[in-house]
Write an enzyme that holds these catalytic residues in place. Structure first.
Site, PDB file in Angstrom:
ATOM      1  N   HIS A   1      38.801 -20.260 -17.306  1.00 12.46           N
ATOM      2  CA  HIS A   1      37.900 -19.964 -16.538  1.00 12.46           C
ATOM      3  C   HIS A   1      38.777 -20.237 -14.772  1.00 12.46           C
ATOM      4  O   HIS A   1      38.336 -19.607 -14.291  1.00 12.46           O
ATOM      5  CB  HIS A   1      36.519 -21.615 -15.675  1.00 12.46           C
ATOM      6  CG  HIS A   1      35.513 -21.752 -14.972  1.00 12.46           C
ATOM      7  ND1 HIS A   1      34.814 -22.180 -15.238  1.00 12.46           N
ATOM      8  CD2 HIS A   1      35.967 -21.705 -13.713  1.00 12.46           C
ATOM      9  CE1 HIS A   1      33.716 -22.754 -14.014  1.00 12.46           C
ATOM     10  NE2 HIS A   1      34.667 -21.735 -13.356  1.00 12.46           N
TER      11      HIS A   1
ATOM     12  N   GLU B   1      28.267 -24.806  -9.149  1.00 15.60           N
ATOM     13  CA  GLU B   1      29.204 -25.846 -10.034  1.00 15.60           C
ATOM     14  C   GLU B   1      28.911 -26.919  -8.455  1.00 15.60           C
ATOM     15  O   GLU B   1      29.803 -27.696  -9.014  1.00 15.60           O
ATOM     16  CB  GLU B   1      31.045 -25.086  -9.778  1.00 15.60           C
ATOM     17  CG  GLU B   1      31.286 -24.267 -10.308  1.00 15.60           C
ATOM     18  CD  GLU B   1      31.173 -24.163 -11.605  1.00 15.60           C
ATOM     19  OE1 GLU B   1      30.792 -25.480 -12.308  1.00 15.60           O
ATOM     20  OE2 GLU B   1      30.993 -22.766 -12.100  1.00 15.60           O
TER      21      GLU B   1
ATOM     22  N   HIS C   1      37.343 -27.132  -6.883  1.00 22.41           N
ATOM     23  CA  HIS C   1      38.029 -26.310  -7.962  1.00 22.41           C
ATOM     24  C   HIS C   1      38.233 -24.984  -7.513  1.00 22.41           C
ATOM     25  O   HIS C   1      37.476 -24.004  -7.119  1.00 22.41           O
ATOM     26  CB  HIS C   1      36.084 -25.751  -8.427  1.00 22.41           C
ATOM     27  CG  HIS C   1      36.531 -25.016  -9.662  1.00 22.41           C
ATOM     28  ND1 HIS C   1      36.594 -25.271 -10.690  1.00 22.41           N
ATOM     29  CD2 HIS C   1      34.919 -23.483  -9.549  1.00 22.41           C
ATOM     30  CE1 HIS C   1      36.302 -23.882 -11.435  1.00 22.41           C
ATOM     31  NE2 HIS C   1      35.326 -23.896 -10.709  1.00 22.41           N
TER      32      HIS C   1
ATOM     33  N   HIS D   1      39.431 -21.182  -9.152  1.00 26.92           N
ATOM     34  CA  HIS D   1      40.126 -19.999 -10.359  1.00 26.92           C
ATOM     35  C   HIS D   1      41.614 -19.119 -10.102  1.00 26.92           C
ATOM     36  O   HIS D   1      41.624 -18.112 -10.065  1.00 26.92           O
ATOM     37  CB  HIS D   1      38.845 -18.470 -10.824  1.00 26.92           C
ATOM     38  CG  HIS D   1      37.781 -18.772 -10.741  1.00 26.92           C
ATOM     39  ND1 HIS D   1      36.550 -17.715 -10.815  1.00 26.92           N
ATOM     40  CD2 HIS D   1      36.933 -20.637 -10.476  1.00 26.92           C
ATOM     41  CE1 HIS D   1      35.746 -18.655 -11.206  1.00 26.92           C
ATOM     42  NE2 HIS D   1      35.664 -20.220 -11.010  1.00 26.92           N
TER      43      HIS D   1
END
Ligand code: ZN
Length: 214
Positions: free
Chosen positions: A158, A76, A95, A97
Site C-alpha cells: 500500500h 483514508e 499518508h 504511496h
C-alpha cells in the site's frame, strides 16, 4: 470560511508533496488537527490536487465525521483520525504511496534501517500487515505499529504513513522515510547495503532528543 489557517497548511503541504514526487495522481492524503478545536482539516477523496482550493479541503471531527468542505473527506480519514485520537502529541499526518517506500513495503524483511544520521529521528519504522484501505482495521493497525513514539510506518502492498507535532515535522518524516527506502533499494541492488549500526543509531537518537529538548 472556517478553519482557513489549517486548510491552507494542508493545501500547501499536499501540493508540496506532489511537487516532490511523494504523491502521484489522487493517491495519498494529508491531515492537520486544529490547535484549539477538536477538528481536523484533511484532503478530499479522489480530487486532483492541482488547482485545489481552500474550500475543497474537508473539515472532519476526531471521529472522522464530515463537517465542512466542497468534497467528501479522504477515504483514508479513519487512519488519520485514529492516530490523532491515540497520540496527543500528533498534530499532522501524511499518508503516501511514494514509490520506493511502497517497494520496500513488500517481501520477507521490509524493515527500514537508518542509512544516514538524520534518518535516526524516524526509526524504528515498523510494517503494518495488509488490510483493506479505508477500513477501521487498517487504522487500528497503523496506531498499534506506530506505538507511543513512532513517526513513520510502512503499510504492506500500500504505502506509508508518517506523523509529527506539526506539518513540517510530519512532512520531514515522510521525506526521510522515502529517502531511506530509495537509498536502501539502490544499496541492496549494488550489493553494498550497510545501514548504520544499532550503537551509532542509539547515540544519534540521544543527540537528536537532547537537541529537541532544548
Ligand atoms: Zn493509500
Amino acid at each position: 470560511m472556517n478553519y482557513e489557517r489549517i486548510r491552507k497548511i494542508v493545501l500547501d503541504a499536499i501540493q508540496d508533496a506532489v511537487a516532490q514526487g511523494l504523491i502521484h495522481g489522487t493517491s495519498g492524503n494529508i491531515a492537520l488537527r486544529d490547535d484549539v478545536d477538536d477538528v481536523v482539516a484533511i484532503t478530499p477523496s479522489g480530487i486532483p490536487y492541482t488547482g485545489m482550493t481552500l474550500e475543497d479541503i474537508a473539515i472532519v471531527d476526531l471521529n472522522g465525521k464530515w463537517l465542512e468542505g466542497n468534497f467528501k473527506p479522504s477515504s483514508e480519514t479513519p487512519m488519520h483520525t485514529a492516530v490523532m485520537r491515540a497520540r496527543k502529541d500528533v498534530k499532522a499526518t501524511v499518508h503516501t504511496h511514494a514509490m520506493y517506500a511502497t517497494i520496500m513495503a513488500m517481501g520477507e524483511n521490509p524493515v527500514l534501517r537508518p542509512i544516514t544520521p538524520p534518518h535516526c529521528e524516524f526509526t524504528p519504522i515498523g510494517i503494518v500487515p495488509f488490510t483493506m484501505p479505508g477500513s477501521d482495521e487498517v487504522a487500528d493497525k497503523v496506531v498499534q505499529t506506530l506505538g507511543e513514539k513512532g513517526r513513520s510506518v510502512l503499510i504492506k502492498n500500500h504505502g506509508m504513513f508518517s506523523c509529527g507535532k506539526d506539518m513540517k515535522a510530519a512532512m520531514m518524516a515522510a521525506v526521510y522515510t522515502e529517502e531511506m527506502a530509495v537509498t536502501t533499494y539502490y544499496a541492496k541492488l549494488l550489493g553494498n547495503y550497510e545501514p548504520m549500526s544499532e550503537e551509532a543509531e542509539a547515540a544519534m537518537k540521544a543527540l537528536i532528543e537532547a537537541d529537541q529538548a532544548v
